[in-house]
Design an enzyme around this catalytic site. Structure first.
Site, short mmCIF file in Angstrom:
data_model
loop_
_atom_site.label_atom_id
_atom_site.label_comp_id
_atom_site.label_asym_id
_atom_site.label_seq_id
_atom_site.Cartn_x
_atom_site.Cartn_y
_atom_site.Cartn_z
CG ASN A 27 -0.34 -0.12 2.47
OD1 ASN A 27 0.33 -1.00 3.19
ND2 ASN A 27 -0.19 1.04 3.14
CE1 TYR A 179 18.87 4.19 5.75
CE2 TYR A 179 17.59 5.80 6.77
CZ TYR A 179 17.70 4.81 5.86
OH TYR A 179 16.84 4.29 5.14
N1 NAP Z 1 13.33 3.25 2.13
C1 NAP Z 1 14.40 2.64 2.20
O1 NAP Z 1 15.21 3.52 2.02
C2 NAP Z 1 14.84 1.26 2.20
C3 NAP Z 1 15.98 0.85 2.38
C4 NAP Z 1 16.45 -0.40 2.52
C5 NAP Z 1 15.35 -1.33 2.31
N2 NAP Z 1 14.19 -0.96 2.62
C6 NAP Z 1 13.05 -1.73 2.75
O2 NAP Z 1 12.22 -1.90 1.64
C7 NAP Z 1 10.74 -2.50 2.14
C8 NAP Z 1 9.64 -1.66 1.73
O3 NAP Z 1 10.04 -0.58 2.65
P1 NAP Z 1 9.47 0.99 2.29
O4 NAP Z 1 10.80 1.75 2.31
O5 NAP Z 1 8.81 1.07 0.90
O6 NAP Z 1 8.70 1.38 3.45
P2 NAP Z 1 7.25 1.92 3.83
O7 NAP Z 1 6.73 2.85 2.51
O8 NAP Z 1 7.19 2.22 5.22
O9 NAP Z 1 6.42 0.38 3.41
C9 NAP Z 1 6.73 -0.39 4.17
C10 NAP Z 1 5.32 -1.19 3.94
O10 NAP Z 1 5.42 -2.46 4.93
C11 NAP Z 1 3.92 -2.59 5.45
N3 NAP Z 1 4.14 -2.77 6.90
C12 NAP Z 1 4.56 -2.60 7.99
N4 NAP Z 1 4.45 -3.20 8.93
C13 NAP Z 1 3.62 -4.46 8.65
C14 NAP Z 1 3.02 -5.47 9.29
N5 NAP Z 1 3.22 -5.54 10.59
N6 NAP Z 1 2.16 -6.26 8.69
C15 NAP Z 1 2.12 -5.90 7.40
N7 NAP Z 1 2.42 -5.00 6.54
C16 NAP Z 1 3.45 -4.09 7.26
C17 NAP Z 1 3.63 -1.04 5.52
O11 NAP Z 1 1.96 -1.00 5.92
P3 NAP Z 1 1.47 0.21 6.76
O12 NAP Z 1 1.48 1.38 5.51
O13 NAP Z 1 0.21 -0.16 7.05
O14 NAP Z 1 2.39 0.55 7.61
C18 NAP Z 1 3.88 -0.63 4.33
O15 NAP Z 1 3.02 -0.97 3.36
C19 NAP Z 1 10.91 -2.87 3.62
O16 NAP Z 1 11.60 -4.11 3.74
C20 NAP Z 1 12.32 -1.94 3.82
O17 NAP Z 1 13.04 -2.56 5.15
C21 NAP Z 1 13.60 0.31 2.70
#
Ligand code: NAP
Length: 303
Positions: A27, A179
């Site tokens: 989402n 970070y």
């Molecule tokens: N952004 C970065 O720089 C970065 C860097 C390295 C790795 N990552 C990884 O990339 C992946 C995606 O993250 P993002 O950066 O796109 O962040 P994001 O926008 O916060 O998306 C995270 C997603 O995970 C969902 N989520 C969190 N807790 C959950 C739970 N208990 N059950 C089901 N869904 C859950 C969130 O849902 P809600 O909206 O309901 O909270 C959201 O849809 C993650 O694994 C993150 O660790 C991100």
């Protein structure tokens, strides 16, 4: 010219036609962009989210932008092992095929929290949840082979460590500050576990037609960390925004691993910017990978 453009468009649209793809955490951020791209390619996309309103909003946008009505919304809280088991059951009732599983959802928390099932929350959402979800869907992935599992890790995994005697960070909880130079923040530890799980699973899935790879999406402007409960982290995320790439860019490697023919037989590897990369030495410790696997199975009652 117009005819050619339409033809090119329809070819692009059918690239993933007939493929069923699960994307957790779709989402928002990287997951949403991944869902959008795969829907554009004609895949049946199953968006797995925990909140109905946020999920519906994202689904509506994706359908509107892609014209693909095969975008389904299903619910699962990845911090709850019960919820994961129910979701997997529901999914298998509804679908008899699974071509791509993308374990994308992730979170980080400033303070140590324990779920009602007794698991530290970061560990549960980032590692235990994807481990169990994959386990629950593995029979279907095998019967749908060739199929692909894609795990989203992080470059921060290099700051992590796996302490088999303290997997739930009871002795030592280093919270958000993702970070910062804090050695072994819990988030980094869980992302290292995701890498180790990927490498171990790849060995176990040899000759099944199911591939499993892990990726590092880069430094991406998303909601990650916004709800971590720490004002300093929130401000820090605001400050670093100009250095981050867009969620669309951050999703490119997930989409590549899910759809490209170039990687159809590649397994047990890590990717960044659509290229294979090496990960930190600790991630390749096969003895530790096996011991982590065994301990995880015991924790989940799978042993
Ligand atoms: N952004 C970065 O720089 C970065 C860097 C390295 C790795 N990552 C990884 O990339 C992946 C995606 O993250 P993002 O950066 O796109 O962040 P994001 O926008 O916060 O998306 C995270 C997603 O995970 C969902 N989520 C969190 N807790 C959950 C739970 N208990 N059950 C089901 N869904 C859950 C969130 O849902 P809600 O909206 O309901 O909270 C959201 O849809 C993650 O694994 C993150 O660790 C991100």
């Amino acid at each position: 010219m117009i005819v050619l453009a339409c033809f090119a468009g329809s070819v692009l649209m059918s690239e993933m036609k007939g493929k069923i793809c699960i994307i957790t955490g779709s989402n928002s951020g990287i997951g949403k962009e991944t869902a959008l791209s795969l829907a554009k390619m004609g895949a049946t996309v199953v968006m797995v989210v925990r909140d109905q309103e946020r999920g519906e909003k994202a689904r509506t946008e994706i359908v509107r932008q892609t014209g693909n009505n095969s975008v389904d919304l299903m619910f699962c809280d990845l911090s709850s092992m019960d919820s994961i088991r129910s979701f997997a059951k529901e999914f298998k009732k509804k679908y008899d095929q699974l071509d791509v599983l993308i374990n994308n959802a992730g979170a980080l928390f400033n303070k140590r929290e324990v779920t009602s099932e007794g698991f530290e929350r970061t560990f549960a959402v980032n590692y235990l949840g994807p481990f169990l979800l994959t386990h629950e869907l593995l029979d279907l992935l095998k019967s749908s082979a060739p199929s692909r599992i894609i795990n989203v890790s992080s470059g921060l995994a290099k700051n992590g460590m796996v302490d088999l005697d303290d997997l739930q960070s009871e002795k030592n909880y280093a919270g958000t500050k993702p970070y910062s130079r804090v050695r072994a923040p819990v988030y980094a530890n869980t992302k290292l576990m995701v890498m180790m799980f990927t490498y171990e699973l790849a060995r176990r899935l040899k000759c099944t037609g199911v591939t499993v790879n892990v990726l590092m999406p880069g430094f991406v402007a998303t909601n990650l960390g916004k709800n971590s409960g720490s004002l300093s982290s929130f401000l820090m995320f605001k400050m670093v925004r100009p250095m981050q790439v867009s969620a669309k860019k951050g999703a490119e490697t997930s989409v590549y691993l899910a759809s490209s023919d170039e990687v159809k037989d590649v397994t047990g590897k890590c990717f960044a910017k659509k290229k294979e990369v090496m990960t930190c030495p600790a991630s390749y410790d096969e003895e530790l990978q096996k011991r982590l696997w065994d301990k995880t199975e015991i924790m989940l009652g799978l042993a």
